[in-house]
Design a protein around this motif. Sequence first.
Motif, mmCIF file in Angstrom:
data_model
loop_
_atom_site.group_PDB
_atom_site.id
_atom_site.type_symbol
_atom_site.label_atom_id
_atom_site.label_comp_id
_atom_site.label_asym_id
_atom_site.label_seq_id
_atom_site.Cartn_x
_atom_site.Cartn_y
_atom_site.Cartn_z
ATOM 1 N N ARG A 6 110.313 19.804 -37.163
ATOM 2 C CA ARG A 6 111.076 18.560 -37.111
ATOM 3 C C ARG A 6 110.137 17.362 -36.944
ATOM 4 N NH1 ARG A 6 115.321 18.597 -32.631
ATOM 5 N NH2 ARG A 6 116.353 17.013 -33.882
ATOM 6 N N ILE A 8 110.700 13.340 -36.114
ATOM 7 C CA ILE A 8 111.675 12.315 -35.749
ATOM 8 C C ILE A 8 110.953 11.027 -35.355
ATOM 9 C CG2 ILE A 8 113.614 11.711 -34.268
ATOM 10 C CD1 ILE A 8 114.157 14.159 -36.018
ATOM 11 N N ASP A 110 115.249 10.761 -39.161
ATOM 12 C CA ASP A 110 114.846 12.156 -39.333
ATOM 13 C C ASP A 110 114.029 12.277 -40.610
ATOM 14 O OD1 ASP A 110 114.571 14.897 -39.538
ATOM 15 O OD2 ASP A 110 116.627 15.311 -38.878
ATOM 16 N N THR A 112 112.203 15.100 -41.242
ATOM 17 C CA THR A 112 111.900 16.530 -41.381
ATOM 18 C C THR A 112 111.842 16.943 -42.848
ATOM 19 O OG1 THR A 112 113.031 16.955 -39.293
ATOM 20 C CG2 THR A 112 112.616 18.854 -40.714
ATOM 21 N N SER A 145 108.333 15.384 -32.300
ATOM 22 C CA SER A 145 109.013 16.582 -32.803
ATOM 23 C C SER A 145 110.505 16.599 -32.507
ATOM 24 C CB SER A 145 108.359 17.828 -32.181
ATOM 25 O OG SER A 145 108.407 17.757 -30.760
ATOM 26 N N ASN A 146 111.005 15.651 -31.693
ATOM 27 C CA ASN A 146 112.441 15.588 -31.421
ATOM 28 C C ASN A 146 112.805 14.189 -30.921
ATOM 29 O OD1 ASN A 146 112.213 15.579 -28.412
ATOM 30 N ND2 ASN A 146 111.474 17.681 -28.721
ATOM 31 N N LYS A 147 114.105 13.943 -30.771
ATOM 32 C CA LYS A 147 114.581 12.609 -30.399
ATOM 33 C C LYS A 147 114.057 12.167 -29.028
ATOM 34 C CE LYS A 147 118.887 11.438 -31.356
ATOM 35 N NZ LYS A 147 120.377 11.510 -31.448
ATOM 36 N N HIS A 231 113.940 19.584 -26.796
ATOM 37 C CA HIS A 231 115.176 18.822 -26.930
ATOM 38 C C HIS A 231 115.774 19.135 -28.298
ATOM 39 C CE1 HIS A 231 117.683 15.107 -27.441
ATOM 40 N NE2 HIS A 231 117.965 15.402 -26.190
ATOM 41 N N THR A 232 117.081 19.372 -28.326
ATOM 42 C CA THR A 232 117.698 19.831 -29.582
ATOM 43 C C THR A 232 118.656 18.813 -30.204
ATOM 44 O OG1 THR A 232 119.461 20.918 -28.323
ATOM 45 C CG2 THR A 232 117.538 22.251 -28.897
ATOM 46 N N GLU A 234 120.455 16.193 -32.409
ATOM 47 C CA GLU A 234 120.336 15.920 -33.847
ATOM 48 C C GLU A 234 120.472 14.429 -34.128
ATOM 49 O OE1 GLU A 234 119.722 18.212 -36.186
ATOM 50 O OE2 GLU A 234 119.708 19.871 -34.745
#
Length: 381
Positions: A6, A8, A110, A112, A145-147, A231-232, A234
């Motif tokens: 990912r 972000i 995003d 990705t 790699s995440n929000k 952290h997941t 979206e």
Amino acid sequence: MNSPQRIIAHFDLDSFFVSVEIINNPSLKGLPVIVGGQERGVVSTCNYEARKFGVHSAMPSSKARQLCPQGIFLKGNYAEYSKYSKWVTDIIASEAPLFEKASVDEFYIDLTGMDKFFKPLQWTINLRERITKETGLPISFGLASNKMMAKMATNQAKPNGYLQIPFGKEKDFLSPLPASEIPGVGAQSKLILQAMGIHTINDIYKAGEAALEERLGKMGTDLYYKSQGLHTGEVSPYHEAKSISSENTFQENISDIKFLNAELVRLTEKICYELRKDAKVAGCVAIKLRFADFETITRQTTIPYTCADDEVIPMVKALFDKTYKKGTPIRLLGVKLSELTEDAVQTSLFSDVEKKNDLYKAIDNVKDRFGKAFVKRASSN
């Protein structure tokens, strides 16, 4: 088959409201500027010059004036803030494959899978430069790699900078930071963590999941995973804000100005009520008039983000006064609110709205219980 790594990006307009004020009045540059700190209100936004004196958002204006008596206190120009927010949104929408508008001044993108076609960091730098060049607004971003990690990177990059956290280096980045830097750690949970001897994010990780859960419940488990950079969340695709409207086609053509004004109030109260039920505010209001000969006219204007009847009704009446041909029979009358957002927190800090919110909550509760028509504004009778 493994999912792609990912990527972000998080963008945040620096001291957004103050930045807009400085664009419109360059003489403010370099001075401590505070927006929203009126007599009985609280500070909404302040620039870094004001922050040096200890001023921060959500601080009572009286305290801000004590700390920074030389500060320039501005009421705020919400229509301008809305205009600039939309400008930045349009730029991002023209470039980004998938983005989320988290608030009037905050965006997630995003990227990705896009590293097959371009270098994400350079692409994000280019977007930042375009936003600044076209709007004049300073903006910071984080890439991760995440929000959560992207937002925390942005916080470290401010003011007017950017920072990439390389994949696999999340824990290294997080470890020395204060525990309160993790999104969601408020004053109460900070005190609990301090009582446990936890001061840094690395301390959170070392405390272990079980100990954290024992003291903080589900939040403790959440903090344990966040301390590792996990952290997941979206990125929610952004869609042009929908509108909410109400209109009435009369059984006979109406030219009674008192009746028409009362109907405008009724329609506005109705859609404001529905807006509050959706926990949203609006940044644009429009009216629609259809005359006896079926000529239809619409007129709209930007407004300070709100869901309060008493703030929208004067705007609606002003639009009507500009549009209505005196004495001309009207067949249809309508009111519409658009540019809807759930980001009501910032906009509600400009004035002493806590009592007003409680009042509307009480009114809405009565409407829920006895029907929308049970409570009416005096001018709508």
